[in-house]
Design an enzyme around this catalytic site. Structure first.
Site, PDB file in Angstrom:
ATOM      1  N   SER A  49      -5.401  -4.888  -3.546  1.00  0.00           N
ATOM      2  CA  SER A  49      -4.949  -6.259  -3.800  1.00  0.00           C
ATOM      3  C   SER A  49      -4.593  -7.081  -2.564  1.00  0.00           C
ATOM      4  CB  SER A  49      -3.731  -6.222  -4.732  1.00  0.00           C
ATOM      5  OG  SER A  49      -2.745  -5.367  -4.192  1.00  0.00           O
ATOM      6  N   ALA A 139      -0.660   1.438   1.317  1.00  0.00           N
ATOM      7  CA  ALA A 139       0.425   1.400   2.300  1.00  0.00           C
ATOM      8  C   ALA A 139       1.692   1.260   1.475  1.00  0.00           C
ATOM      9  CB  ALA A 139       0.270   0.224   3.249  1.00  0.00           C
ATOM     10  N   TYR A 234       4.212   4.133  16.789  1.00  0.00           N
ATOM     11  CA  TYR A 234       3.162   4.331  15.784  1.00  0.00           C
ATOM     12  C   TYR A 234       2.423   5.659  16.003  1.00  0.00           C
ATOM     13  CZ  TYR A 234       0.201   2.952  11.963  1.00  0.00           C
ATOM     14  OH  TYR A 234      -0.413   2.919  10.744  1.00  0.00           O
TER      15      TYR A 234
HETATM   16  P1  NAD Z   1      -1.122  -3.812   2.547  1.00  0.00           P
HETATM   17  O1  NAD Z   1       0.361  -3.749   2.431  1.00  0.00           O
HETATM   18  O2  NAD Z   1      -1.746  -5.145   2.760  1.00  0.00           O
HETATM   19  O3  NAD Z   1      -1.831  -3.178   1.233  1.00  0.00           O
HETATM   20  C1  NAD Z   1      -1.330  -2.089   0.548  1.00  0.00           C
HETATM   21  C2  NAD Z   1      -2.031  -1.938  -0.785  1.00  0.00           C
HETATM   22  O4  NAD Z   1      -1.502  -0.746  -1.423  1.00  0.00           O
HETATM   23  C3  NAD Z   1      -1.777  -3.086  -1.781  1.00  0.00           C
HETATM   24  O5  NAD Z   1      -2.959  -3.300  -2.546  1.00  0.00           O
HETATM   25  C4  NAD Z   1      -0.687  -2.522  -2.714  1.00  0.00           C
HETATM   26  O6  NAD Z   1      -0.667  -3.080  -4.026  1.00  0.00           O
HETATM   27  C5  NAD Z   1      -1.113  -1.067  -2.753  1.00  0.00           C
HETATM   28  N1  NAD Z   1      -0.046  -0.131  -3.128  1.00  0.00           N
HETATM   29  C6  NAD Z   1       1.088   0.157  -2.456  1.00  0.00           C
HETATM   30  N2  NAD Z   1       1.798   1.102  -3.124  1.00  0.00           N
HETATM   31  C7  NAD Z   1       1.083   1.421  -4.227  1.00  0.00           C
HETATM   32  C8  NAD Z   1       1.270   2.318  -5.309  1.00  0.00           C
HETATM   33  N3  NAD Z   1       2.336   3.117  -5.379  1.00  0.00           N
HETATM   34  N4  NAD Z   1       0.324   2.349  -6.283  1.00  0.00           N
HETATM   35  C9  NAD Z   1      -0.760   1.531  -6.241  1.00  0.00           C
HETATM   36  N5  NAD Z   1      -1.003   0.686  -5.229  1.00  0.00           N
HETATM   37  C10 NAD Z   1      -0.090   0.623  -4.236  1.00  0.00           C
HETATM   38  O7  NAD Z   1      -1.512  -2.787   3.700  1.00  0.00           O
HETATM   39  P2  NAD Z   1      -2.673  -2.697   4.795  1.00  0.00           P
HETATM   40  O8  NAD Z   1      -2.096  -3.092   6.103  1.00  0.00           O
HETATM   41  O9  NAD Z   1      -3.924  -3.304   4.301  1.00  0.00           O
HETATM   42  O10 NAD Z   1      -2.836  -1.114   4.873  1.00  0.00           O
HETATM   43  C11 NAD Z   1      -3.843  -0.392   4.201  1.00  0.00           C
HETATM   44  C12 NAD Z   1      -4.221   0.808   5.060  1.00  0.00           C
HETATM   45  O11 NAD Z   1      -4.775   0.334   6.300  1.00  0.00           O
HETATM   46  C13 NAD Z   1      -3.017   1.692   5.430  1.00  0.00           C
HETATM   47  O12 NAD Z   1      -3.413   3.032   5.449  1.00  0.00           O
HETATM   48  C14 NAD Z   1      -2.691   1.230   6.850  1.00  0.00           C
HETATM   49  O13 NAD Z   1      -2.036   2.212   7.623  1.00  0.00           O
HETATM   50  C15 NAD Z   1      -4.105   0.978   7.366  1.00  0.00           C
HETATM   51  N6  NAD Z   1      -4.186   0.153   8.595  1.00  0.00           N
HETATM   52  C16 NAD Z   1      -3.486  -1.018   8.689  1.00  0.00           C
HETATM   53  C17 NAD Z   1      -3.542  -1.741   9.874  1.00  0.00           C
HETATM   54  C18 NAD Z   1      -2.782  -3.046  10.043  1.00  0.00           C
HETATM   55  O14 NAD Z   1      -2.659  -3.539  11.176  1.00  0.00           O
HETATM   56  N7  NAD Z   1      -2.300  -3.637   8.962  1.00  0.00           N
HETATM   57  C19 NAD Z   1      -4.338  -1.294  10.954  1.00  0.00           C
HETATM   58  C20 NAD Z   1      -5.085  -0.123  10.798  1.00  0.00           C
HETATM   59  C21 NAD Z   1      -4.990   0.600   9.607  1.00  0.00           C
END
Ligand code: NAD
Length: 392
Positions: A49, A139, A234
């Site tokens: 989402s 996340a 990190y």
């Molecule tokens: P985000 O917070 O934008 O998205 C998290 C998603 O997880 C959302 O869709 C949320 O609804 C869902 N979610 C959370 N808890 C949940 C649960 N219990 N059940 C169902 N859905 C759940 O996060 P993001 O930054 O897009 O992170 C996603 C991945 O990418 C993570 O593994 C993060 O470590 C990785 N990542 C992020 C970055 C960054 O800079 N943001 C960089 C590299 C990797």
């Protein structure tokens, strides 16, 4: 209701449905403008989402006309309160996908639970038959173990010793020093339990045992590796340990599902502004400086550019280049020595007075507002809007 941003610390507690739709549509237009990707047809996105999961769903749907099944954990709206941004993003995605004649369904609930896994499997059996690609993009600050019922909280702490560093306080707009206390072994174990590979493996096991994984299925979970500036909080910290556990899980999945010819990868992505990254100390400062450097160098990318690049160049390539831990790397422009050197020069000099000049906090803050549907020029934020937007 007239909806203005309500920012509390590193989070915005409301969201704008029209702005979230604009945000989703911008990503869709980007993907359509790039051309088709070689993504297979039936895609499950766990964490669909917001952030990288939403961009993955948009890329699969609008870059390859894939059927997408999504799982997220979002709050619905009421008459008086807006929904969370991920709810409105999902509504906007459904609207655009339906207009384009694309199959999409989303289940809202706890992805860590057995019940959610069962519901998803039933839906796959009824609607799609088998899944060809599983994106694992959760996340979350906590996870309830479906077997023991215990709830674990993840921690953002250095390992071994105290760490003093610069940070930017987004609510007071001050650059100052912060000292972070080292993690205990429990902190490390709990963070691995929440953000490590266990739940990814449980998902893949549930899907495989129910016979809904297609032959040659691919799966990826996302990681951030970073460099010296972010390692203490990190890469070499509690969250880094959880991310190392994803590498273990990918190897275990590849070994376990050889009969399906499954390919499991951890994909390393660059730092971007998402709800998850805004919550990490140091990250707003690091990302602001990094944005300024990468924009000046003409190599800035956001979530959708990163994911489109991953899908287009690496994930479906026959023999994709892998790093020493067998990961796919989309972060090499951010982590190369030249860019990191330029960020480090600014890091050493930055203070409250020169931050606006050395960093791109304006860009960071606009990206932050856009996460919640604010800051879009084409949206009338004085207009009365109905918060009760649904996708079901
Ligand atoms: P985000 O917070 O934008 O998205 C998290 C998603 O997880 C959302 O869709 C949320 O609804 C869902 N979610 C959370 N808890 C949940 C649960 N219990 N059940 C169902 N859905 C759940 O996060 P993001 O930054 O897009 O992170 C996603 C991945 O990418 C993570 O593994 C993060 O470590 C990785 N990542 C992020 C970055 C960054 O800079 N943001 C960089 C590299 C990797």
């Amino acid at each position: 209701m007239v909806i203005k941003p309500k920012i509390r610390g590193f989070i915005c507690t409301n969201a704008h449905p029209v702005g979230c739709e604009a945000s989703v549509n911008e990503q869709i237009e980007y993907v359509k403008g790039q051309g088709q990707v070689d993504c297979p047809k039936n895609v499950l996105v766990i964490g669909c989402s917001t952030g990288y999961g939403l961009a993955s769903r948009i890329t699969a749907a609008f870059g390859a006309q894939a059927n997408t099944l999504g799982v997220c954990f979002e709050k619905e709206p009421s008459e008086k309160k807006t929904a969370t941004a991920g709810w409105y993003n999902t509504a906007a995605f459904h609207k655009a996908a339906k207009d384009a004649g694309l199959y999409c369904k989303t289940l809202n609930g706890d992805a860590f639970s057995n019940e959610m896994k069962e519901q998803v499997i039933d839906l796959i059996k009824n609607d799609l038959g088998k899944i060809d690609l599983v994106i694992y993009s959760l996340a979350s600050p906590r996870r309830t173990d479906p077997v023991s019922g215990n709830t674990y909280n993840s921690q953002l702490k250095p390992i071994g010793k105290q760490y003093t560093t610069k940070t930017f306080d987004t609510s007071k707009e001050l650059v100052h020093e912060v000292t972070l206390e080292p993690a205990t072994q429990d902190d490390i174990d709990n963070t691995v339990k929440v953000m490590g590979g266990e739940d990814w493996e449980l998902w893949m096991a549930a899907l495989a045992e129910s016979g809904v994984l297609a032959d040659n299925c691919k799966t990826t979970a996302y990681t951030y590796i970073g460099k010296e500036l972010t390692w203490p909080i990190y890469g070499h910290a509690t969250i880094g340990k959880a991310k190392e556990d994803l590498d273990r899980a990918a190897a275990a999945l590849n070994a376990k599902y050889q009969d399906l010819n499954l390919a499991a990868y951890v994909s390393s992505l660059k730092a971007v502004v998402t709800q998850a990254s805004s919550a990490i100390p140091v990250m707003p400062l690091y990302i602001s400086l990094m944005f300024k450097v990468m924009k000046e160098e003409g190599c800035h990318e956001g979530v959708i550019e990163q994911i489109y690049g991953l899908f287009d160049n690496l994930l479906f390539a026959e023999n994709p280049p892998l790093d020493e831990a067998r990961r796919l790397r989309m972060d090499t422009v951010e982590t190369n020595d030249d860019i990191q050197g330029k960020i480090k020069q600014r890091w050493d000099l930055v203070n409250t007075e020169n931050f606006a000049e050395l960093g791109d906090y304006k860009g960071y803050h606009l990206d932050f507002l856009k996460l919640f549907g604010f800051g879009f020029e084409q949206v009338d934020y004085e207009a009365d809007v109905d918060p009760q937007v649904n996708w079901i």
